[in-house]
Scaffold this motif. Sequence first.
Motif, short mmCIF file in Angstrom:
data_model
loop_
_atom_site.label_atom_id
_atom_site.label_comp_id
_atom_site.label_asym_id
_atom_site.label_seq_id
_atom_site.Cartn_x
_atom_site.Cartn_y
_atom_site.Cartn_z
N ILE A 73 0.88 -1.34 0.00
CA ILE A 73 -0.15 -0.13 -0.10
C ILE A 73 0.81 1.14 0.09
CG2 ILE A 73 -1.71 1.16 1.12
CD1 ILE A 73 -2.91 -1.44 2.17
N GLU A 74 1.90 1.15 0.80
CA GLU A 74 2.97 2.40 0.83
C GLU A 74 3.47 2.74 -0.58
OE1 GLU A 74 4.86 3.90 3.78
OE2 GLU A 74 4.17 2.75 5.61
N HIS A 75 3.85 1.61 -0.96
CA HIS A 75 4.47 1.54 -2.48
C HIS A 75 3.62 2.02 -3.55
CE1 HIS A 75 6.71 -0.10 -6.14
NE2 HIS A 75 5.61 -0.59 -6.51
N LEU A 76 2.28 1.81 -3.63
CA LEU A 76 1.30 2.39 -4.30
C LEU A 76 1.17 3.81 -3.93
CD1 LEU A 76 -1.45 -0.44 -4.00
CD2 LEU A 76 -0.39 -0.11 -6.26
N GLY A 77 1.03 4.21 -3.09
CA GLY A 77 1.18 5.52 -2.71
C GLY A 77 2.21 6.44 -3.39
N LEU A 78 3.32 5.72 -3.29
CA LEU A 78 4.53 6.44 -3.91
C LEU A 78 4.50 6.39 -5.29
CD1 LEU A 78 7.14 5.27 -1.19
CD2 LEU A 78 6.26 7.44 -1.46
N ARG A 79 4.25 5.31 -5.82
CA ARG A 79 4.40 4.86 -7.50
C ARG A 79 3.29 5.15 -8.23
NH1 ARG A 79 8.87 1.50 -8.20
NH2 ARG A 79 7.97 1.33 -10.59
N HIS A 80 2.31 5.17 -7.57
CA HIS A 80 1.08 5.01 -8.37
C HIS A 80 -0.01 6.09 -7.68
CE1 HIS A 80 2.49 2.05 -11.30
NE2 HIS A 80 2.87 1.38 -10.13
N PRO A 81 0.15 7.22 -6.86
CA PRO A 81 -0.79 7.78 -6.26
C PRO A 81 -2.11 8.14 -6.69
CG PRO A 81 0.95 9.36 -7.20
CD PRO A 81 1.52 8.10 -7.45
N GLY A 82 -2.94 8.34 -6.10
CA GLY A 82 -4.33 8.77 -6.70
C GLY A 82 -5.07 9.51 -5.60
N PRO A 83 -6.28 9.87 -5.91
CA PRO A 83 -7.07 11.00 -5.20
C PRO A 83 -6.82 10.79 -3.73
CG PRO A 83 -8.54 9.78 -6.42
CD PRO A 83 -7.03 9.53 -6.71
N VAL A 84 -7.26 9.59 -3.28
CA VAL A 84 -7.03 9.08 -1.78
C VAL A 84 -5.75 8.80 -1.53
CG1 VAL A 84 -8.34 7.82 -0.10
CG2 VAL A 84 -9.71 8.27 -2.32
N ALA A 85 -5.15 9.79 -0.42
CA ALA A 85 -3.97 9.45 0.45
C ALA A 85 -4.19 8.51 1.44
CB ALA A 85 -3.15 10.70 0.58
N LEU A 86 -3.61 7.60 1.12
CA LEU A 86 -3.78 6.53 2.60
C LEU A 86 -2.79 6.77 3.81
CD1 LEU A 86 -4.94 3.44 0.51
CD2 LEU A 86 -6.18 5.25 1.85
N LEU A 87 -1.69 7.42 3.44
CA LEU A 87 -0.82 7.84 4.39
C LEU A 87 -0.39 9.25 4.34
CD1 LEU A 87 0.96 6.20 6.35
CD2 LEU A 87 2.90 6.39 4.71
N PRO A 88 -0.61 10.00 5.58
CA PRO A 88 -0.32 11.44 5.35
C PRO A 88 0.99 11.95 5.17
CG PRO A 88 -1.43 10.79 7.46
CD PRO A 88 -0.95 9.39 6.76
N ALA A 89 0.96 13.12 4.63
CA ALA A 89 2.26 13.31 3.98
C ALA A 89 3.46 14.04 5.47
CB ALA A 89 2.20 14.56 3.29
N ASP A 90 2.43 14.51 6.41
CA ASP A 90 2.98 14.76 7.81
C ASP A 90 3.48 13.64 8.33
OD1 ASP A 90 3.46 16.66 10.32
OD2 ASP A 90 2.32 15.16 10.86
#
Length: 222
Positions: A73-90
């Motif tokens: 899931i973290e890999h997807l957020g980094l490599r294939h981000p979408g409108p729903v951010a599942l891990l906050p940037a902070d």
Amino acid sequence: MRPTMLTLFLHPFSSYCQKVLIALYENATVFERRILGPDDPAAMDELRAMWPIGKFPLLVDGGDTVVEASIIIEHLGLRHPGPVALLPADPVAALKVRFWDRFFDNYVATPQQRIVLDALRTDGKRDPEGVRIARQALDAAYAYLDGRMADRDWVAGDSFSLADCAAAPQLFYADWTHPIAERFVHVRAYRNRLNARPSFARCIDEARPYRPLFPLGAPEQD
């Protein structure tokens, strides 16, 4: 440049596979699925060739092989981000999300699976004391979570996150295995919200054909 095609090796009845599917469905991420089972007998051999441990889910992203649901899931957020951010940037907020992700995997899924695996054993090899301890651990987890959910909709912040991806399937199966008592009203309400989330509701429906596999019996209410 065409985007890299993602391939997910999974079984629809697996809680950890559902955890990743929720993340994919939240962002409408396009991927190919390889369902591990008799309809695709080569899939498990291919998975083991990439990951000899043999655990799933496993994501193939171009030349990268990614294992472990939270890491996928973290890999997807980094490599294939979408409108729903599942891990906050902070980073501080992200740490809280990661804690609750580990809470559900370690303190809900682990004792739940211990009870299920015991049910698969033959009578002479069962461990009633281990099951008793696992049920006690689940009640402790439910109690802790109930206090957390008294004043919020999602476990780690104001929005749906990686932690809720973990919570949905683990609470779903935990309630089948060791029912969430009526006194844990906030946990029960949270489970209902998770079940109604479209991304997880889709997982529930996709897994329905496999319910006879559950050794303790699948209740009708879900």
